[in-house]
Motif scaffolding. Structure first.
Motif, PDB file in Angstrom:
ATOM      1  N   GLU A 370       0.844  -1.194   0.000  1.00 19.62           N
ATOM      2  CA  GLU A 370       0.000   0.000   0.000  1.00 19.62           C
ATOM      3  C   GLU A 370       0.877   1.241   0.000  1.00 19.62           C
ATOM      4  O   GLU A 370       1.853   1.332   0.746  1.00 19.62           O
ATOM      5  N   GLU A 371       0.509   2.198  -0.846  1.00 21.85           N
ATOM      6  CA  GLU A 371       1.275   3.438  -0.917  1.00 21.85           C
ATOM      7  C   GLU A 371       1.003   4.340   0.280  1.00 21.85           C
ATOM      8  O   GLU A 371       1.897   4.983   0.813  1.00 21.85           O
ATOM      9  N   GLU A 372      -0.262   4.393   0.720  1.00 23.20           N
ATOM     10  CA  GLU A 372      -0.619   5.259   1.838  1.00 23.20           C
ATOM     11  C   GLU A 372      -0.146   4.639   3.144  1.00 23.20           C
ATOM     12  O   GLU A 372      -0.419   3.472   3.429  1.00 23.20           O
ATOM     13  N   HIS A 407       3.619  11.616  11.065  1.00 20.99           N
ATOM     14  CA  HIS A 407       3.568  10.908   9.780  1.00 20.99           C
ATOM     15  C   HIS A 407       4.924  10.998   9.100  1.00 20.99           C
ATOM     16  O   HIS A 407       5.619  12.009   9.204  1.00 20.99           O
ATOM     17  N   TYR A 412       1.554  15.429   5.244  1.00 23.56           N
ATOM     18  CA  TYR A 412       0.395  15.012   6.035  1.00 23.56           C
ATOM     19  C   TYR A 412       0.285  15.846   7.313  1.00 23.56           C
ATOM     20  O   TYR A 412       1.292  16.268   7.897  1.00 23.56           O
ATOM     21  N   THR A 581      -9.601   9.525  -0.088  1.00 27.66           N
ATOM     22  CA  THR A 581      -8.692  10.524  -0.653  1.00 27.66           C
ATOM     23  C   THR A 581      -8.224  11.553   0.354  1.00 27.66           C
ATOM     24  O   THR A 581      -7.295  12.295   0.094  1.00 27.66           O
TER      25      THR A 581
END
Length: 774
Positions: A370-372, A407, A412, A581
């Motif tokens: 996962e990128e996030e 983060h 973020y 998003t």
């Protein structure tokens, strides 16, 4: 397609007396190897050291010359301590204190039984030499021959021209032959010289020298190597080395050469920190992986530690990192399986008292594929206080936390959250039921640094949120005796209700840091929260109604359970969670008067048939939200037939960021063809994609002294997108393989073979219907 071969061997079992129940469980009556002599039973009690030294001799005839020799003939029995020698003739030399015996000679003690051509025992040193010996270990299947068997004065065992096996009969299926074996009773280790293994009389392996344990005592040395071959990794040879550094430290180093990738090394260091703390460190490294573009280095490091500092303080640490997303898919790690995609990093210290506790922790989660990235907890402090019955039956509880969210990506937002949650409850409990009334005040403060730079993101720098909560939960227990189908039962009826009120406050100016929607199964209907975490606390004004009924047979065993429940919303909830998003003004809203109906069922249908199922059904939309059902037939040990169906809608595909429905059927079975041969298999099919996602078929044959398993495995692979480490050729969507496992019992025990092991070998492990949960 890949083919792997695995030979599980360790070259001597423990020479210790086996527990009787374990012996019975490990082998059937046909496999028990019994010496051809009666077991020795001491004719006298040995309660004092003098009893152990006293010598008892009996025979049909005897002749003695004072101070010189004594000759015994006919049914001679010579006993000292726990040892007994039986023979046709024995000569006791009083001057040299030696005993010579021959003719139908039997030597017995608590460890083994030996028959021999002759024996010379030295009484003063308590040693003996037996020639032309056959031996049997008490309580085990191990037996063999030895040209010369010597018991030294140190109580060590020396065998020359020897062999052993666990197979019954005169022509064993396998046999280990050795020029010499020495068993050290003090160190509890053995040495073997010039050993070779024969299968069906044919030599298959030669080992010039090795040391082996005869108990659970540890010793440095090479462990038995493993060999395999596959189209993915090529030929593999792994030779583990065990280093017993100290009683509280040890290390295992495993060089694993893969012809298609290179040298893959695995190191595991284990330690004890005092009496109540332990941990381990794993380092795995593969340099220049030839299977990947640019031949990158691949690695893993893992550290875990846990325990108690004293009766109040506890510590916990766990950290794992890998070089790339597909590390567990490509390499066989000692830390995690290929199906694991989350690496949790936690450090925590806690203090506990009777009425309160305190903890401090840091946490980071790495999600492979996962990128996030999730938020990091850096750090979190929690304090809990409990005061039961502090005033007229009222309970007081306080939960509090202070959490800082960071983060790894600078764009973020970050935040600090302080939450206080005092509650007062009045519980009433009795055999007929219970009623608990509870009042809470949810006080939360956020200090946020909005770095998202999104036009539709409006996070407040400071948020003060205060919400009241009232919860009333009650349950009534009814019970009666009844009969169904001419069988007596005790039936219970347990209706329960809950009223929940949570105040409303607009929370769109709060970021999402650790919050997600909880599953709404039957037990979830009676929660006081819709979301995990504290970033969203949904307003509520609702009733929950539920009913559970159970049947207990005359042995007081539950054979039926059914639960049904639903939430009735008096007002629509106006608080939901944001979309993926990052837009903080898009929310899911409850615009319905009722929740989905949640039902669960577990029952023994008849005799050996079992049924389990659950469903979450939206009656208003006539839509199945989630369901699963399983039917089991379990008529006996190692006998199983299972059919299952599972439906889960709107699951997120992390590679495509699209929602997909999971609709699968599955069949699983295990069945003995005869006493020695049985079959295990499973098949799972994706109804949406019209393809099988896993197929497994395995045959296993097991005799008294050896076992073999041949299996075929076909399953879908977990391939994550990894731009930094692409593969030269396209990754296969499915993986298939043929596996052959071969075990010689007594040269590695029963090994990994077994029905339960085969049932757990796959993506979908076997679960009994009673425990069929997500």
């Amino acid at each position: 397609m890949q083919i792997r071969y695995f030979l599980a061997l360790s070259l001597l079992p423990q020479l210790v007396l086996a527990d009787e129940t374990e012996t019975v469980a490990a082998s059937s009556s046909q496999c028990v190897v019994v010496p051809p002599v009666k077991p020795y039973v001491p004719l006298y009690e040995m309660n004092t050291p003098a009893d152990l030294e006293r010598i008892y001799i009996s025979s049909d005839r005897s002749a003695a010359q004072m101070g010189k020799q004594a000759t015994f003939n006919g049914d001679v029995n010579f006993s000292q301590g726990g040892r007994n020698i039986a023979a046709d003739e024995a000569i006791l030399d009083q001057e040299s204190e030696e005993l010579h015996a021959n003719g139908n000679l039997v030597f017995q003690d608590e460890i083994f039984t030996v028959t021999a051509d002759s024996l010379v025992a030295k009484m003063r040193s308590n040693s003996a030499v037996l020639s032309g010996a056959q031996y049997w270990l008490t309580g085990q299947q191990i037996h063999g021959d030895a040209d010369r068997l010597e018991i030294t004065k140190e109580n060590n065992l020396l065998l020359s021209g020897t062999n052993f096996t666990t197979c019954p009969g005169q022509d064993p299926d396998w046999l280990l032959e050795a020029d010499r074996i020495k068993i050290d009773s003090t160190e509890e280790w053995g040495e073997i010289w010039d050993a070779k293994i024969k299968i069906a009389g044919v030599p298959v392996m030669y080992i010039p020298y090795m040391t082996i344990p005869v108990s659970d005592k540890r010793k440095s040395g090479f462990l038995f190597p493993s060999f395999s071959t596959s189209t993915t990794n090529g030929v593999e040879v792994a030779t583990p080395y065990y280093w017993n550094i100290a009683p509280e430290y040890d290390l295992t180093f495993t060089p694993n050469y893969m012809s298609a990738r290179g040298l893959f090394t695995k190191t595991e260091f284990r330690y004890l920190a005092g009496e109540k703390q332990q941990g381990q460190l794993n380092i795995e490294y593969l340099a220049d992986d030839d299977k990947l573009v640019n031949s990158p280095d691949r690695y893993l490091y893992h550290w875990e530690h846990s325990g108690a500092i004293n009766k109040n303080w506890r510590v916990l640490a766990n950290y794992t990192d890998v070089s790339d997303n597909n590390y567990f898919n490509d390499l066989s790690s000692d830390v995690q399986r290929a199906t694991d995609n989350q690496l949790t990093r936690i450090g925590e210290i806690s203090y506990f008292e009777q009425n309160w506790d305190f903890s401090a922790r840091v946490q980071d989660i790495k999600v492979l594929g996962e990128e996030e990235k999730p938020y990091q907890v850096m750090p979190q402090f929690t304090f809990n206080y409990r005061a039961p019955s502090y005033w007229h039956g009222l309970d007081f509880n306080l939960y509090s936390e202070a959490t800082n969210f960071e983060h790894q990506d600078s764009e973020y937002s970050t935040a600090t959250r302080v939450h206080l949650e005092p509650s007062i409850s009045y519980p009433i409990h009795g055999p007929a039921g219970s009623l608990t009334s509870e009042v809470k005040l949810l006080q939360t403060n956020y200090w946020q640094d909005d770095k998202s730079n999104l036009s539709n993101s409006e996070l407040s720098e400071h948020v003060n949120r205060t919400l009241p909560q009232v919860r009333i939960h009650g349950q009534v227990n009814f019970e009666r005796f009844t009969d169904y189908f001419d069988t007596n039962y005790r039936q219970t009826l347990e209706p329960q209700f809950q009223y929940l009120y949570v105040g409303y406050e607009d929370q769109s100016d709060i970021g999402i840091y650790d919050t997600a929607l909880l599953q709404e199964d039957y037990n979830g209907l009676f929660r006081d929260r819709r979301f995990s975490g504290l970033d969203r606390i949904a307003d509520a004004n609702q009733f929950t109604l539920g009913l559970t009924t159970k049947l207990f047979n005359e042995q007081n065993r539950e054979v039926f359970k059914f639960s049904l429940g639903q939430i009735i919303y008096l007002e629509d909830s106006r608080v939901g969670i944001n979309d993926i998003t990052g837009s903080n003004d898009t929310f899911v809203q409850e615009n319905t008067s009722n929740s989905a109906i949640a039902a669960e069922l577990t029952t023994q249908l008849y005799s050996d048939w079992f049924l389990s199922g659950s469903i979450q059904y939206d009656a208003k939309e006539s839509e199945n939200k989630k369901s699963e059902v399983t039917v089991d037939y379990r008529p006996g040990t190692n006998k199983l037939l299972q059919a299952s169906y599972r439906y889960v809608p709107d699951l997120l595909n992390t590679n495509t960021n699209e929602s997909v429905d999971i609709k699968q059927i599955g069949f699983r079975g295990a069945w003995p063809i005869n006493d020695s041969l049985y079959l295990v298999g499973n098949w799972y099919y994706d109804l949406n994609e019209s393809r099988a996602v896993e197929t497994y078929t395995g045959f296993q044959y097991e005799s008294c002294c050896w076992a073999v398993r041949l299996s075929y495995h076909y399953r879908i692979k977990t391939n994550y997108i990894d731009e930094d480490n692409p593969v030269q050729d396209t990754r296969e969507l499915f993986e298939s393989g043929i596996y052959l496992n071969f075990v010689l019992k007594g040269l590695g025990g029963s090994g990994p073979l077994g029905v339960s092991d085969m049932l757990d070998d796959g993506l979908f492990n076997y679960r009994k219907p009673l425990y069929l949960k997500n």
